[in-house]
Design an enzyme around this catalytic site. Structure first.
Site, short mmCIF file in Angstrom:
data_model
loop_
_atom_site.label_atom_id
_atom_site.label_comp_id
_atom_site.label_asym_id
_atom_site.label_seq_id
_atom_site.Cartn_x
_atom_site.Cartn_y
_atom_site.Cartn_z
N ASP A 76 2.06 20.29 2.93
CA ASP A 76 0.67 20.29 3.40
C ASP A 76 0.21 21.65 3.94
OD1 ASP A 76 2.19 20.33 5.68
OD2 ASP A 76 1.34 18.52 6.56
N ARG A 126 14.55 13.88 4.00
CA ARG A 126 14.76 15.27 4.41
C ARG A 126 16.18 15.74 4.09
NH1 ARG A 126 11.65 15.92 9.62
NH2 ARG A 126 13.56 16.73 10.50
N ARG A 185 8.13 -10.62 -4.73
CA ARG A 185 7.70 -10.25 -3.38
C ARG A 185 6.76 -9.05 -3.40
NH1 ARG A 185 13.75 -10.42 -0.82
NH2 ARG A 185 13.60 -12.46 0.18
N HIS A 191 14.14 9.78 7.42
CA HIS A 191 14.77 11.09 7.27
C HIS A 191 15.68 11.21 6.05
CE1 HIS A 191 13.14 11.32 11.27
NE2 HIS A 191 13.25 12.64 11.19
N ILE A 192 15.90 10.11 5.35
CA ILE A 192 16.64 10.19 4.08
C ILE A 192 15.95 11.21 3.17
CG2 ILE A 192 17.09 8.89 1.94
CD1 ILE A 192 17.58 6.44 3.74
N GLU A 244 3.45 7.69 6.06
CA GLU A 244 3.60 7.36 7.49
C GLU A 244 2.36 7.73 8.32
OE1 GLU A 244 6.41 9.87 9.61
OE2 GLU A 244 5.85 11.56 8.36
N GLY A 288 5.07 12.01 5.54
CA GLY A 288 3.75 12.59 5.30
C GLY A 288 2.92 12.34 6.53
N ARG A 289 3.09 13.23 7.51
CA ARG A 289 2.46 13.01 8.82
C ARG A 289 0.95 13.14 8.73
NH1 ARG A 289 5.51 16.39 12.97
NH2 ARG A 289 5.02 17.91 11.38
N GLY A 312 11.23 20.96 11.52
CA GLY A 312 12.06 19.97 10.81
C GLY A 312 12.75 20.60 9.61
N GLY A 326 7.50 25.80 9.21
CA GLY A 326 6.18 25.27 8.89
C GLY A 326 5.11 25.89 9.77
N ASP A 327 4.02 25.19 9.89
CA ASP A 327 2.86 25.71 10.61
C ASP A 327 3.20 26.12 12.05
OD1 ASP A 327 -0.05 25.96 9.86
OD2 ASP A 327 -0.21 25.02 11.84
N THR A 355 8.09 22.93 4.41
CA THR A 355 7.85 21.56 4.88
C THR A 355 8.02 20.62 3.70
OG1 THR A 355 6.18 19.94 5.53
CG2 THR A 355 5.33 21.99 4.66
N ARG A 371 11.36 22.11 19.05
CA ARG A 371 10.86 22.17 20.44
C ARG A 371 10.81 23.59 20.99
NH1 ARG A 371 13.93 17.48 21.00
NH2 ARG A 371 12.57 15.69 20.78
N ASP A 427 6.47 17.97 3.54
CA ASP A 427 5.17 17.29 3.38
C ASP A 427 4.24 18.00 2.40
OD1 ASP A 427 6.11 15.60 5.29
OD2 ASP A 427 4.68 16.13 6.84
O1 F6P Z 1 6.78 17.58 8.81
C1 F6P Z 1 7.90 17.06 8.19
C2 F6P Z 1 8.25 15.71 8.76
O2 F6P Z 1 9.36 15.25 8.03
C3 F6P Z 1 7.11 14.70 8.74
O3 F6P Z 1 6.92 14.11 7.49
C4 F6P Z 1 7.58 13.74 9.80
O4 F6P Z 1 6.51 13.07 10.39
C5 F6P Z 1 8.22 14.63 10.79
O5 F6P Z 1 8.64 15.79 10.11
C6 F6P Z 1 9.40 13.98 11.49
O6 F6P Z 1 9.88 14.85 12.46
P1 F6P Z 1 11.18 14.58 13.34
O7 F6P Z 1 12.37 15.04 12.54
O8 F6P Z 1 10.97 15.38 14.55
O9 F6P Z 1 11.26 13.10 13.58
#
Ligand code: F6P
Length: 359
Positions: free
Chosen positions: A145, A281, A178, A278-279, A238, A186-187, A14, A118-119, A141, A78, A143
């Site tokens: 992490d 990112r 509200r 994705h905002i 998330e 944050g997967r 990502g 990333g990993d 990343t 992928r 995240d």
């Molecule tokens: O690992 C970074 C991340 O942005 C996660 O927070 C999120 O779950 C994932 O990538 C989303 O990936 P994709 O762009 O494949 O939907």
């Protein structure tokens, strides 16, 4: 070690704000300091499956990209050359095409590769290194992490974006009395949620590392009502683990929506949900991320010059250092429930949904 005259660079997994700043630093440093040629490999290691898509990166190609989000090289999460999937005669076929990737890198005249990812990307980089490719890694990343590095570029930008969203949610939450649920990325780890939650003045933060119950969240909402606060902001990562009473069908709806509906039913209050997605990112990297990305890019080029293949740059105690990729992968850096961030948040009354509010 082969003498270096030409290096390749690719971005995998990502995207994260700051990738272009790394690419720019690599091209500038490799050319200005070492006089190397630089080849841009598009779409992660996929670019070495079709080498004709790779191209030389000159200084003019990286001019003006420092503040740009995304990656000028493109990316994919992928393309694993060791388990490359294609569809043949309607059937999915998985092949190991790593030999082709290594041969194509040689054909392009690439002596060493910088893999930014990333990993997952670093795991591929390690496998390629073990097969003889001269490769170094740059961690990435949003995240934050990866355990081998104190921080990754992209994280600060994501936290800034999420904090800005929580700030904006505040006024409308207060006006309408509200409960507002804000789902952030944050997967596997709750770093963005914890930091944006603290920075944005959230009242509840729900993260994968801390089990919570809807009842505890609702008791907290009622306690706030008891002292005149008729709105509550809940920041949810998330990857949060849902309590057993909630069916985990997050593939159908977002986790924020599932939690929001459960809170609405239990607290009998209006709930609205914002999924930032994705905002977080996108957008221009913060100065912190631009600087870290630039430091990592320069360090990766120097690492190649020193023959440090199979290693990855990282940040430790504020200094750029290197670590073996083999040591760096596979260990997640998660938020400690007993650590300073959570304890600081709890000390100022933020709930993690893990206990009933004090009377
Ligand atoms: O690992 C970074 C991340 O942005 C996660 O927070 C999120 O779950 C994932 O990538 C989303 O990936 P994709 O762009 O494949 O939907």
């Amino acid at each position: 070690m082969t003498a270096i005259g030409c290096i390749g660079i690719c971005t995998g997994g990502g995207d994260a704000p700051g990738l272009n700043a790394v690419i720019r630093a690599v091209v500038k440093c490799a050319f200005l300091k070492y006089k190397w040629k630089i080849i841009g490999i598009p779409d992660g290691f996929d670019g070495l499956i079709w080498p004709e898509k790779s191209y030389e990166l000159k200084l003019r190609d990286v001019s003006g990209i420092l503040p740009r989000g995304g990656t000028i090289l493109g990316t994919t999460n992928r393309g694993n050359p060791f388990r490359y999937c294609t569809v043949e005669n309607g059937q999915e076929v998985v092949r190991d095409i790593s030999d082709t990737v290594i041969a194509n890198a040689r054909k392009l005249g690439i002596d060493a590769v910088i893999s930014i990812g990333g990993d997952g990307s670093q795991t591929i980089a390690l496998e390629l290194f073990r097969k003889g490719m001269q490769i170094v890694g740059v961690p990435k990343t949003i995240d934050n992490d990866l355990s081998a590095t104190e921080v990754t570029f992209g994280f600060d930008t994501a936290v800034t974006t999420a904090t800005d969203a929580v700030d904006k949610i505040h006024t409308t939450a207060e006006s309408h009395h509200r409960i507002m649920v804000v789902e952030v990325m944050g997967r596997d780890a709750g770093w963005i949620a914890v930091q944006a939650g603290i920075a944005g003045g959230a009242h509840v933060i729900l993260i994968p590392e801390i089990p919570f119950t809807i009842e505890n969240v609702c008791r907290f909402v009622r306690a706030r009502e008891g002292y005149g606060k008729r709105f509550t902001i809940v920041v949810v990562a998330e990857g949060v683990k849902l309590p057993p009473e909630l069916k985990d069908n997050r593939r159908v709806g977002s986790v924020g929506n599932l939690i929001g509906s459960a809170i609405a039913a239990c607290a009998d209050k209006e709930v609205r949900v914002s999924v930032l997605g994705h905002i977080q990112r996108g957008g221009t990297p913060t100065p912190f991320d631009r600087i870290l990305a630039t430091r990592f890019g320069v360090a990766a080029v120097d690492l190649i010059a020193q023959g440090g293949f199979g290693k990855m740059v990282c940040l430790r105690c504020g200094r750029v250092e290197v670590v073996d990729i083999a040591e760096a992968i596979g260990h997640l850096k998660t938020v400690s429930p007993d650590g300073q961030f959570v304890q600081t948040a709890k000390a100022i009354g933020i709930s993690f949904g893990d206990s009933s509010p004090q009377a």
